[in-house]
Structure formats: structure tokens, C-alpha cells
Motif scaffolding. Structure first.
Motif, PDB file in Angstrom:
ATOM      1  N   TRP A   1      -6.629   4.107  -3.691  1.00 31.39           N
ATOM      2  CA  TRP A   1      -6.649   2.888  -2.868  1.00 31.39           C
ATOM      3  C   TRP A   1      -5.583   2.959  -1.780  1.00 31.39           C
ATOM      4  O   TRP A   1      -5.822   2.580  -0.632  1.00 31.39           O
ATOM      5  CB  TRP A   1      -6.420   1.670  -3.753  1.00 31.39           C
ATOM      6  CG  TRP A   1      -6.244   0.402  -2.962  1.00 31.39           C
ATOM      7  CD1 TRP A   1      -7.222  -0.359  -2.386  1.00 31.39           C
ATOM      8  CD2 TRP A   1      -4.988  -0.238  -2.640  1.00 31.39           C
ATOM      9  NE1 TRP A   1      -6.661  -1.420  -1.728  1.00 31.39           N
ATOM     10  CE2 TRP A   1      -5.305  -1.385  -1.871  1.00 31.39           C
ATOM     11  CE3 TRP A   1      -3.657   0.050  -2.937  1.00 31.39           C
ATOM     12  CZ2 TRP A   1      -4.314  -2.241  -1.382  1.00 31.39           C
ATOM     13  CZ3 TRP A   1      -2.670  -0.801  -2.461  1.00 31.39           C
ATOM     14  CH2 TRP A   1      -2.997  -1.919  -1.697  1.00 31.39           C
ATOM     15  N   SER A   2      -4.404   3.451  -2.127  1.00 28.95           N
ATOM     16  CA  SER A   2      -3.308   3.560  -1.156  1.00 28.95           C
ATOM     17  C   SER A   2      -3.672   4.524  -0.028  1.00 28.95           C
ATOM     18  O   SER A   2      -3.486   4.208   1.157  1.00 28.95           O
ATOM     19  CB  SER A   2      -2.035   4.032  -1.860  1.00 28.95           C
ATOM     20  OG  SER A   2      -1.018   4.309  -0.924  1.00 28.95           O
TER      21      SER A   2
ATOM     22  N   SER B   1       0.828  -1.215   0.000  1.00 29.04           N
ATOM     23  CA  SER B   1       0.000   0.000   0.000  1.00 29.04           C
ATOM     24  C   SER B   1       0.859   1.259   0.000  1.00 29.04           C
ATOM     25  O   SER B   1       0.471   2.282  -0.576  1.00 29.04           O
ATOM     26  CB  SER B   1      -0.940   0.006   1.220  1.00 29.04           C
ATOM     27  OG  SER B   1      -0.212  -0.211   2.412  1.00 29.04           O
TER      28      SER B   1
ATOM     29  N   SER C   1      -6.592   5.444   0.976  1.00 28.74           N
ATOM     30  CA  SER C   1      -7.673   4.871   1.769  1.00 28.74           C
ATOM     31  C   SER C   1      -7.172   3.763   2.691  1.00 28.74           C
ATOM     32  O   SER C   1      -7.537   3.699   3.865  1.00 28.74           O
ATOM     33  CB  SER C   1      -8.763   4.328   0.842  1.00 28.74           C
ATOM     34  OG  SER C   1      -9.769   3.666   1.572  1.00 28.74           O
ATOM     35  N   THR C   2      -6.320   2.891   2.161  1.00 30.27           N
ATOM     36  CA  THR C   2      -5.807   1.764   2.943  1.00 30.27           C
ATOM     37  C   THR C   2      -4.912   2.236   4.090  1.00 30.27           C
ATOM     38  O   THR C   2      -4.961   1.685   5.202  1.00 30.27           O
ATOM     39  CB  THR C   2      -5.011   0.805   2.039  1.00 30.27           C
ATOM     40  OG1 THR C   2      -5.855   0.354   0.974  1.00 30.27           O
ATOM     41  CG2 THR C   2      -4.520  -0.406   2.829  1.00 30.27           C
ATOM     42  N   LEU C   3      -4.081   3.243   3.824  1.00 30.88           N
ATOM     43  CA  LEU C   3      -3.151   3.747   4.835  1.00 30.88           C
ATOM     44  C   LEU C   3      -3.801   4.771   5.765  1.00 30.88           C
ATOM     45  O   LEU C   3      -3.155   5.240   6.713  1.00 30.88           O
ATOM     46  CB  LEU C   3      -1.937   4.392   4.153  1.00 30.88           C
ATOM     47  CG  LEU C   3      -1.059   3.447   3.329  1.00 30.88           C
ATOM     48  CD1 LEU C   3      -0.027   4.244   2.541  1.00 30.88           C
ATOM     49  CD2 LEU C   3      -0.362   2.440   4.232  1.00 30.88           C
ATOM     50  N   HIS C   4      -5.063   5.130   5.475  1.00 29.77           N
ATOM     51  CA  HIS C   4      -5.806   6.110   6.284  1.00 29.77           C
ATOM     52  C   HIS C   4      -5.044   7.433   6.379  1.00 29.77           C
ATOM     53  O   HIS C   4      -4.879   8.011   7.460  1.00 29.77           O
ATOM     54  CB  HIS C   4      -6.086   5.553   7.691  1.00 29.77           C
ATOM     55  CG  HIS C   4      -6.795   4.242   7.700  1.00 29.77           C
ATOM     56  ND1 HIS C   4      -8.120   4.111   7.310  1.00 29.77           N
ATOM     57  CD2 HIS C   4      -6.359   2.989   8.019  1.00 29.77           C
ATOM     58  CE1 HIS C   4      -8.481   2.839   7.415  1.00 29.77           C
ATOM     59  NE2 HIS C   4      -7.428   2.137   7.832  1.00 29.77           N
ATOM     60  N   ILE C   5      -4.556   7.898   5.234  1.00 29.59           N
ATOM     61  CA  ILE C   5      -3.831   9.170   5.178  1.00 29.59           C
ATOM     62  C   ILE C   5      -4.848  10.309   5.183  1.00 29.59           C
ATOM     63  O   ILE C   5      -5.687  10.404   4.285  1.00 29.59           O
ATOM     64  CB  ILE C   5      -2.953   9.251   3.917  1.00 29.59           C
ATOM     65  CG1 ILE C   5      -1.872   8.166   3.958  1.00 29.59           C
ATOM     66  CG2 ILE C   5      -2.314  10.628   3.797  1.00 29.59           C
ATOM     67  CD1 ILE C   5      -1.057   8.062   2.689  1.00 29.59           C
ATOM     68  N   PRO C   6      -4.821  11.181   6.186  1.00 31.60           N
ATOM     69  CA  PRO C   6      -5.789  12.287   6.226  1.00 31.60           C
ATOM     70  C   PRO C   6      -5.469  13.333   5.163  1.00 31.60           C
ATOM     71  O   PRO C   6      -4.302  13.670   4.937  1.00 31.60           O
ATOM     72  CB  PRO C   6      -5.597  12.855   7.638  1.00 31.60           C
ATOM     73  CG  PRO C   6      -4.175  12.519   7.991  1.00 31.60           C
ATOM     74  CD  PRO C   6      -3.880  11.194   7.329  1.00 31.60           C
TER      75      PRO C   6
END
Length: 266
Positions: free
Chosen positions: A130-131, A59, A133-138
Motif C-alpha cells: 500500500w505504501s 504512507s 503504491s500510494t507514494l508511487h515508488i517505481p
């Protein structure tokens, strides 16, 4: 402003010409999209087998992959005129561009906006989304700044490389395919974090061709890994300016090439 509106007019004509054959356009767009999907499938297969590369997960690598492909897709679409410059030189068509009361850079940039390259852009956006969202980057102002400057500077860097390749054609006539090492090879390189490569390779793509400055360092800050790799946070925020400076240098070299241009006599 006149040059800007002229460029928009060029783009409008280019878009209309490409949409004359809509089925062909959509098939080419789909082909570009599927081709890059296969590329990412190779990365996914690699991580499925080995789980990670050093400290990097799939991710996280997907963020680098998405950013460089988005930047390159836009640069590739904008720089078609420079990419095919060798044909213009050999046919003697550049003489006609010189007679027009507008800069040749605007004329070549406006020659064609290659919409089929957008297939790569769409795929890059999907992977990067997708990355994130998966890493929950604000999506804070800080991260939007880093992502935005990385994208703009990446486009500038790749356009600059294409302009330099076209500039060399003033002396070589034939385009030097070795420059593809820096364009397509650069894309392949930047799809992975720069830290996985050997030191001389990292230095080359940081100080000579600033690919790391426009892609690796800003995204390092987005992933909050700057401290882990002993990179100053201020450098991550300012490094993308290297892409703009590289484009400015490329334009200066282009002006030098124009000054010493001799027609092929075609």
C-alpha cells in the motif's frame, strides 16, 4: 551442501508436523495477522489525530512498518530453536545435539519453521505494498536492490539477536528477558523513522545494534530523502551489510559459548 539439504529435510518435517492440525494452524495464522493489523491501526489513529510526525507522513512510515515486520516475521519463524533454547539447556537435550555429526546451529535452525508467524509477514507485505503504491515508488533496479538488501539484512540482524540471547543461556541457564528489548522493542522502534528519536538513541541503534543500518538508511534512499537528512547516498546502499556482519559476530559468540558449555546434569 550436505548441511543445506539436511536443513531442508528438517524444514520439511517441521511443516508436515504443523499441518497435522490444519484448523489450529489457520486460526493461529489469522490471529497473528489480526494482532498486527491492530498494531498498524494504532499508527493510523496517531496520524489521523496529528496528520504527520515531523516531516513524515503515514504512507512513508508505512514503508518502515512493513519492512521491519516482514524481516522480523521471517527471523522469528527461523529462530524458534534458539528462542526456546533455555528449555533445551535445562532438560539436558543440548548434550544430544553435540553428539550428532552436524553443527548445532543447523540443528537448532531446523528444529521448527514456525509457519504461524507468516500472519505478521502477510500483513507487513500488504502495508508495504500500500505504501509503495500510494507514494508511487517505481520498482527500478535501484529500489529493488535497496528493498531486497534491507529485507535480507533485517532477517540476519534479528536472527543474530536471538542467537546472542541463546548464547547467554550457556551461563545464565534461564533466558534473559531483557533481550526482548532488542527483538520486540527493536521492531517497535524500527516501525518509525530513526530520525524522530533523540541522538543517543539513534547512535545506539546505528552503531551498537545496527537496526538503522538495515532498515532506516536504505529506505531513506528509496524515499529519496537521503539529502534532506544529510546522509551520503553511498552509505544507504552499503549500510545493510551491517546486518550480515552482526549475524557473523553472533555466530562467533555462539561458538565461544559452546566451548565453555557445562551440562546441567539433567
Amino acid at each position: 551442501m550436505n548441511d543445506f539439504f539436511l536443513y531442508l529435510r528438517y524444514i520439511s518435517i517441521s511443516l508436515k508436523s504443523q499441518m497435522q492440525y490444519k484448523l489450529s494452524f489457520w486460526l493461529q495464522l489469522a490471529g497473528q495477522f489480526l494482532l498486527t493489523v491492530i498494531e498498524f491501526f494504532g499508527i493510523w489513529a496517531l496520524f489521523t489525530r496529528f496528520n504527520n510526525i515531523g516531516t513524515w507522513t503515514l504512507s512513508e512510515v508505512a514503508l518502515f512498518y512493513g519492512m521491519v515486520n516482514i524481516s522480523f516475521a521471517c527471523a522469528d519463524a527461523l529462530g524458534k530453536g534458539f528462542e526456546s533454547f533455555t528449555i533445551i539447556i535445562k532438560n539436558g537435550d543440548f548434550d544430544r545435539l553435540l553428539l550428532r555429526p552436524r553443527t548445532t546451529v543447523i540443528q537448532l535452525l531446523g528444529q521448527e519453521l514456525t509457519l504461524k508467524r507468516m500472519g505478521r509477514l502477510f500483513q507487513g507485505v500488504v502495508v508495504m505494498g500500500w505504501s509503495i503504491s500510494t507514494l508511487h515508488i517505481p520498482l527500478t533496479f535501484k529500489n529493488l536492490w535497496l528493498l531486497g538488501t534491507s529485507f535480507i539484512s533485517g532477517v540476519a540482524l534479528f536472527v543474530g539477536i536471538v542467537i546472542i540471547q541463546a548464547t547467554l543461556t550457556f551461563w545464565t541457564i534461564e533466558s534473559l528477558e531483557i533481550m526482548n528489548i532488542l527483538t520486540y522493542g527493536g521492531v517497535e522502534t524500527a516501525q518509525y523513522p530513526l530520525s524522530i528519536y533523540t541522538k543517543w538513541f539513534q547512535r545506539f541503534f546505528t552503531f551498537f545494534i545496527p537496526l538503522g543500518c538495515v532498515s532506516y538508511f536504505p529506505l531513506l534512499a528509496v524515499l529519496e530523502k537521503a539529502d534532506s537528512f544529510l546522509v551520503p547516498l553511498w552509505f544507504c546502499y552499503t549500510s545493510p551489510v551491517a546486518g550480515i556482519l552482526f549475524l557473523m559476530l553472533a555466530l562467533k559468540l555462539w561458538q565461544l559459548g559452546e566451548r565453555y558449555y557445562c551440562s546441567t546434569g539433567s
